[in-house]
Write an enzyme that holds these catalytic residues in place. Structure first.
Site, PDB file in Angstrom:
ATOM      1  CB  THR A  76      -0.933  -0.399   1.039  1.00  0.00           C
ATOM      2  OG1 THR A  76      -0.224  -0.199   2.588  1.00  0.00           O
ATOM      3  CG2 THR A  76      -2.115  -0.903   0.765  1.00  0.00           C
ATOM      4  CG  ASP A  77       3.252   3.740   2.481  1.00  0.00           C
ATOM      5  OD1 ASP A  77       2.962   4.614   0.681  1.00  0.00           O
ATOM      6  OD2 ASP A  77       1.898   3.610   3.027  1.00  0.00           O
ATOM      7  CG  ASP A 125       0.103  -6.472  11.860  1.00  0.00           C
ATOM      8  OD1 ASP A 125       1.395  -6.739  11.840  1.00  0.00           O
ATOM      9  OD2 ASP A 125      -0.546  -6.193  12.875  1.00  0.00           O
ATOM     10  CB  SER A 205      18.824  -3.633   1.615  1.00  0.00           C
ATOM     11  OG  SER A 205      19.199  -2.960   2.203  1.00  0.00           O
ATOM     12  CE1 TYR A 218      15.519  -2.690   6.794  1.00  0.00           C
ATOM     13  CE2 TYR A 218      17.352  -2.539   6.143  1.00  0.00           C
ATOM     14  CZ  TYR A 218      15.928  -2.642   5.840  1.00  0.00           C
ATOM     15  OH  TYR A 218      16.123  -2.308   4.029  1.00  0.00           O
ATOM     16  CE  LYS A 222      15.124  -5.863   4.261  1.00  0.00           C
ATOM     17  NZ  LYS A 222      13.411  -5.730   3.647  1.00  0.00           N
TER      18      LYS A 222
END
Ligand SMILES: NC(=O)c1ccc[n+]([C@@H]2O[C@H](COP(=O)([O-])OP(=O)(O)OC[C@H]3O[C@@H](n4cnc5c(N)ncnc54)[C@H](OP(=O)(O)O)[C@@H]3O)[C@@H](O)[C@H]2O)c1
Length: 424
Positions: A76-77, A125, A205, A218, A222
């Site tokens: 959605t983004d 979610d 990433s 994070y 990744k």
């Protein structure tokens, strides 16, 4: 003249006896040069093959190659939404998965109206762990999914030390960044294998290529995604499935809005739409790519160093922003961050101190009591590890600014390590 003759004689003698070494060195030099030239040629070719040739020869028929339906998580983004739109532009029907029903309805409607494809959505979610997948399994049961884009991801609110992260944050990062990709592949891949065609895109990433202090979990999550994708590729390539690891550098989305530098689109930081239109043209061509030509040199040593430096810079900027708002919300206005060097680290944000004007002692107490501040510890140690040159610099700076903060004050409670001023 005689001396020169003797020198020439000596030089000739030495050259003769060393000629075998000179020749060996010449061979090493030639080998190195040829290797570098070949690498350059191959790199240029693969860059053209990935980013230029597809644009020249036209788009591949994604529906024919992989199938009619695509599932995109976190859609959605940002990148997920833009990638879903790019797929729809090529005639693929889209199933969106995110948390917010209102946003899903709006994006779903907009895609189907704009690109005249079928759309559907699933509210889920991923931070909820296992319980999220029963509904997804049910909803995808009778759909022939040709493409799965594991895009959903969680980033830090601001860079922080590992032990400052809450347990919830640790589980969310594991559930959203790691478990979701595993589970989605587990649900969708058997159907693809049966049809012997399909594509899985895992959005990793550039952080997967280097340890990322202050963004530790994070980067580690990744790296997991990257290895997961690459291993899956080898397992399933012979069964007609193409698995791609996307390793972009910064894309200007709300995820990286915690720094003013990364939140804006710029030459190196494309918008999500710009990024998705490049990334999609690498589908089927590269099993591991940043997906954007300006990020394509990231595998090289130089750019790895750049990532380390950028990470340090980004970390410092983002932390400063949060620290500033923490101080401001505590009504402490008269303060400044003093950068300093510590030879033990490459990461500048660890080595800044905040000076608070002595008059604001009450403010310091307010700060200690402030609900938004995790902890405030006077850092005398920090003062001790300051280098002499930094002290001189900071003293001179103070005089120039006319503030004239007495130097000896740096060691007492008016100096705090930046790490102590963090929002909850
Ligand atoms: N932006 C960058 O610079 C960058 C660089 C490299 C890699 N990446 C990776 O690219 C991916 C997308 O990043 P982005 O920048 O596009 O992120 P973003 O703009 O923050 O969008 C995240 C999307 O995920 C959804 N989402 C968030 N938490 C969710 C949850 N718990 N369950 C279900 N959906 C959830 C959000 O929708 P709702 O809030 O409506 O649920 C939103 O649609 C991530 O994996 C990120 O790590 C980003």
């Amino acid at each position: 003249m005689a001396a020169v003759d003797r020198f020439n004689l000596l030089y000739r003698e030495i050259s003769r006896s060393c000629s075998v070494y000179v020749e060996a060195l010449a061979i090493v030099g030639a080998w190195y040069t040829v290797r570098k030239c070949l690498t350059l040629v191959f790199d240029t070719y693969s860059m053209l093959r990935l980013h230029v040739i597809p644009k020249l020869v036209g788009e591949i028929d994604i529906v024919k190659r992989y199938g009619r339906w695509a599932v995109v998580t976190g859609s959605t983004d940002g990148i997920g939404k833009a990638y879903a739109e790019e797929l729809a532009k090529r005639g693929v029907n889209i199933i969106l998965i995110s948390r917010s029903k209102e946003k899903l309805e709006a994006v779903s409607r907009s895609i189907s109206e704009t690109y005249k494809v079928e759309t559907d959505f699933i509210v889920a979610d991923f931070s909820k762990g296992r319980e999220a997948y029963q509904a997804i399994k049910e909803a995808l049961k009778d759909r022939e999914i040709g493409i799965l884009v594991n895009n959903v991801g969680l980033f830090y609110t601001y860079p922080d030390y590992f032990t400052n992260l809450s347990e919830d944050m640790l589980w969310d990062m594991i559930n959203i960044n790691i478990a979701s990709a595993n589970m989605m592949v587990h649900i969708v891949l058997p159907g693809m294998v049966e049809k012997r065609k399909g594509a899985i895109v895992n959005v990793s990433s550039a952080s997967c290529c280097q340890p990322t202090p202050m963004l530790t979990i994070y980067g580690a999550s990744k790296a997991y995604l990257d290895y997961f994708s690459r291993a899956l590729y080898y397992e399933y390539a012979s069964k007609g499935i193409f698995v791609q690891s996307l390793t972009p550098f910064v894309i200007a989305t709300k995820m990286v809005a915690c720094s003013s530098v990364t939140s804006k689109r710029s030459f190196f930081f494309p918008s999500a739409e710009e990024y998705a239109s490049h990334a999609i043209s690498t589908l089927g061509l590269s099993k591991r790519t940043p997906g954007y030509w300006k990020h394509s040199i990231e595998d090289k040593e130089l750019i790895l160093q750049y990532i380390v430096a950028f990470n340090g810079y980004f970390t410092a900027k983002a932390r400063s922003k949060f620290i500033s708002s923490a101080l401001k919300s505590s009504d402490i206005e008269n303060w400044r961050i003093v950068p300093r060097n510590n030879p033990a680290s490459d990461y500048p944000s660890d080595f800044e101190v905040i000076q608070i004007n002595e008059k604001q002692k009450d403010g310091v107490l307010t700060l200690e009591d402030h609900p938004n501040i995790k902890r405030v510890t006077p850092q005398r140690k920090v003062f001790r590890s300051l280098k002499y040159s930094d002290l001189v610099y900071s003293f001179a700076f103070e005089i120039i600014r006319g503030l004239a903060v007495p130097f000896k004050k740096c060691g007492d409670e008016s100096v705090y390590n930046v790490e102590t001023f963090l929002l909850q």
